[in-house]
Design an enzyme around this catalytic site. Structure first.
Site, PDB file in Angstrom:
ATOM      1  N   THR A  25       5.955  25.416 -38.469  1.00 57.75           N
ATOM      2  CA  THR A  25       5.397  24.492 -37.480  1.00 57.75           C
ATOM      3  C   THR A  25       5.707  24.920 -36.051  1.00 57.75           C
ATOM      4  O   THR A  25       6.810  25.370 -35.749  1.00 57.75           O
ATOM      5  CB  THR A  25       5.961  23.081 -37.708  1.00 57.75           C
ATOM      6  N   TRP A  31      10.754  21.549 -35.339  1.00 57.20           N
ATOM      7  CA  TRP A  31      11.027  20.736 -36.526  1.00 57.20           C
ATOM      8  C   TRP A  31      11.455  21.589 -37.714  1.00 57.20           C
ATOM      9  O   TRP A  31      11.020  21.372 -38.839  1.00 57.20           O
ATOM     10  CB  TRP A  31       9.829  19.854 -36.894  1.00 57.20           C
ATOM     11  N   ILE A  32      12.321  22.550 -37.446  1.00 57.58           N
ATOM     12  CA  ILE A  32      12.810  23.434 -38.498  1.00 57.58           C
ATOM     13  C   ILE A  32      14.134  22.889 -39.036  1.00 57.58           C
ATOM     14  O   ILE A  32      15.140  22.857 -38.319  1.00 57.58           O
ATOM     15  CB  ILE A  32      12.985  24.879 -37.980  1.00 57.58           C
ATOM     16  N   GLU A  37       6.245  18.631 -45.695  1.00 56.37           N
ATOM     17  CA  GLU A  37       5.318  19.383 -46.549  1.00 56.37           C
ATOM     18  C   GLU A  37       3.900  18.830 -46.497  1.00 56.37           C
ATOM     19  O   GLU A  37       3.191  18.777 -47.502  1.00 56.37           O
ATOM     20  CB  GLU A  37       5.819  19.401 -47.996  1.00 56.37           C
ATOM     21  N   GLY A  38       3.488  18.425 -45.301  1.00 53.67           N
ATOM     22  CA  GLY A  38       2.127  17.938 -45.108  1.00 53.67           C
ATOM     23  C   GLY A  38       2.068  16.439 -44.961  1.00 53.67           C
ATOM     24  O   GLY A  38       2.484  15.710 -45.865  1.00 53.67           O
ATOM     25  N   ALA A  54       0.853  12.450 -44.738  1.00 55.07           N
ATOM     26  CA  ALA A  54       0.118  11.664 -45.733  1.00 55.07           C
ATOM     27  C   ALA A  54      -1.391  11.786 -45.550  1.00 55.07           C
ATOM     28  O   ALA A  54      -2.136  11.884 -46.534  1.00 55.07           O
ATOM     29  CB  ALA A  54       0.556  10.200 -45.647  1.00 55.07           C
ATOM     30  N   ASN A  55      -1.867  11.781 -44.312  1.00 56.62           N
ATOM     31  CA  ASN A  55      -3.311  11.869 -44.076  1.00 56.62           C
ATOM     32  C   ASN A  55      -3.885  13.209 -44.529  1.00 56.62           C
ATOM     33  O   ASN A  55      -5.032  13.281 -44.992  1.00 56.62           O
ATOM     34  CB  ASN A  55      -3.634  11.628 -42.600  1.00 56.62           C
TER      35      ASN A  55
END
Length: 407
Positions: free
Chosen positions: A126, A157-158, A364-365, A367-368
């Site tokens: 990211t 955000w790592i 990991e992705g 919700a949307n």
């Protein structure tokens, strides 16, 4: 929560629970107060086999598979959600990528040490402003310069980024090629030009915090490139499926922790002369939590069994991750309502669980993104499992991979 898990997985689950109660819970708050990563606990967990379920014995794993991994992750999260942070870095996206895409030398050098907790891993994908299109909008570059690549750019955000020793970093070797121009590298954080800064967060762990990473002409040897140039997209697709199993299992662990705490509180708390649990509104909340938990268990275990069988799983892993994150949110909200004002107190863990339940919607992705993947597959617009086979995704413990890793 009676189930039909194989005996060896039930034994492992019991062992994990004992480790959490005897090794982690007594000292974790002290580490949090200092904002210090409990490296010794991570090493102990590695020595106990916590990070080896997905890998064969040839690289130090246990070969127990994805179902065992899911149960293990849930048990850790159920006891203390903070200690679940190392899972993806030590047994998920980071070592999985190296194991599946790396050369025999790369596998031997890094994977056993990640699994053993000897070195702290990271997965740097990211970027600031990248959002869900992390690959297509990537700005970080890697330029070939003789025997090295020079990496320039930043990541954000790592997880455990300020404490990591090495890990997977994605950068563009062909900026004009979009996602197809992304290449993966194994980067060691003691490299000149690398720096990391903690990102302050509300209600999340100080010991396992997220970080912003900065790469200022960081030289990475050519032999540390993972796969060929432009194969970063395929590598990420492999990693994210196992990562979604992990994050979904974390979410279910949060949900279980909230449910169990709410049950106990409803039995102990007396209001107007009778236990809180005797009131129908409380029973309604308890029933909704119980139903959601059982449904999430069935979906998550089914996805894990598909992974163990080497079947296409991107769609099912997304469904499981989405449902489990929804369940974590539901149970955290219901538990906090049952606790009332005490649900905001540090005396109980419900407030912490609620913060982490929100985090599960992102990891990991978001919700949307999961909903888009699931809906487009259902409508026939884009098959969710289209990358299966093309990316080389297969059962983690099969003989071919074991032989290559031990070659």
């Amino acid at each position: 929560m009676t189930d039909l898990l194989p005996e060896e997985i039930q034994t492992m689950r019991d062992s994990v629970g004992r480790f959490m109660r005897t090794e982690v819970l007594p000292v974790m708050d002290a580490y949090e107060e200092r904002g210090e990563l409990p490296r010794e606990l991570v090493r102990k967990a590695g020595a106990a086999g916590f990070y080896g379920c997905l890998f064969p014995e040839s690289v130090g794993g246990t070969g127990m598979g994805y179902l065992a991994q899911s149960v293990l992750v849930e048990e850790i999260a159920r006891h203390d959600i903070r200690f679940v942070h190392p899972i993806n870095q030590q047994s998920g996206t980071c070592p999985t990528s190296v194991f599946l895409a790396g050369t025999p030398e790369q596998v031997r050098k890094y994977v056993p040490r990640f699994i053993a907790g000897e070195i702290i891993g990271m997965m740097a994908l990211t970027e600031p402003g990248g959002g869900s299109d992390a690959l297509g909008s990537m700005r970080m570059t890697a330029r070939r310069d003789g025997d090295v690549y020079r990496l320039n750019g930043s990541k954000t955000w790592i997880t455990m980024g300020t404490s990591s020793d090495a890990g997977l970093v994605l950068a563009k070797t062909d900026p004009a090629a979009g996602a197809q121009g992304v290449t993966a590298f194994i980067v060691e954080t003691n490299s000149p030009g690398f720096s990391a800064k903690r990102i302050p967060t509300m209600g999340l762990s100080k010991s396992f915090g997220a970080a912003a990473l900065f790469f200022d002409d960081v030289a990475v040897p050519v032999e540390n490139r993972l796969g060929a140039e432009g194969e970063g997209f395929k590598i990420v697709m492999r990693a994210l499926q196992s990562g979604r199993i992990n994050v979904g299992s974390m979410a279910r662990g949060i949900a279980r922790g909230c449910y169990e705490d709410a049950l106990q509180y409803a039995k102990d708390r007396v209001v107007r002369g009778q236990p809180l649990g005797r009131y129908q509104m409380i029973q309604s909340d308890i029933a909704e939590m119980a139903v959601a938990l059982e449904a999430s268990r069935a979906i998550m275990h089914e996805a894990a069994r598909h992974m163990d069988a080497g079947l296409p799983t991107n769609r099912l892993a997304s469904i499981a991750k989405f449902h489990c994150s929804q369940t974590a949110k539901l149970c955290a909200d219901k538990a906090q309502q049952i606790f009332g004002g005490y649900g905001l107190s540090t005396e109980f863990r419900v407030a912490r669980y609620k913060c982490y339940a929100d985090l599960m919607f992102v990891g990991e992705g978001p919700a949307n993104v999961q909903k888009i993947l699931i809906a487009e597959d259902a409508l026939g617009y884009k098959e969710a499992d289209r990358h299966h086979g093309k990316t080389g995704l297969r059962q983690m413990g099969d003989e071919q991979l074991s032989e290559r890793a031990g070659a």
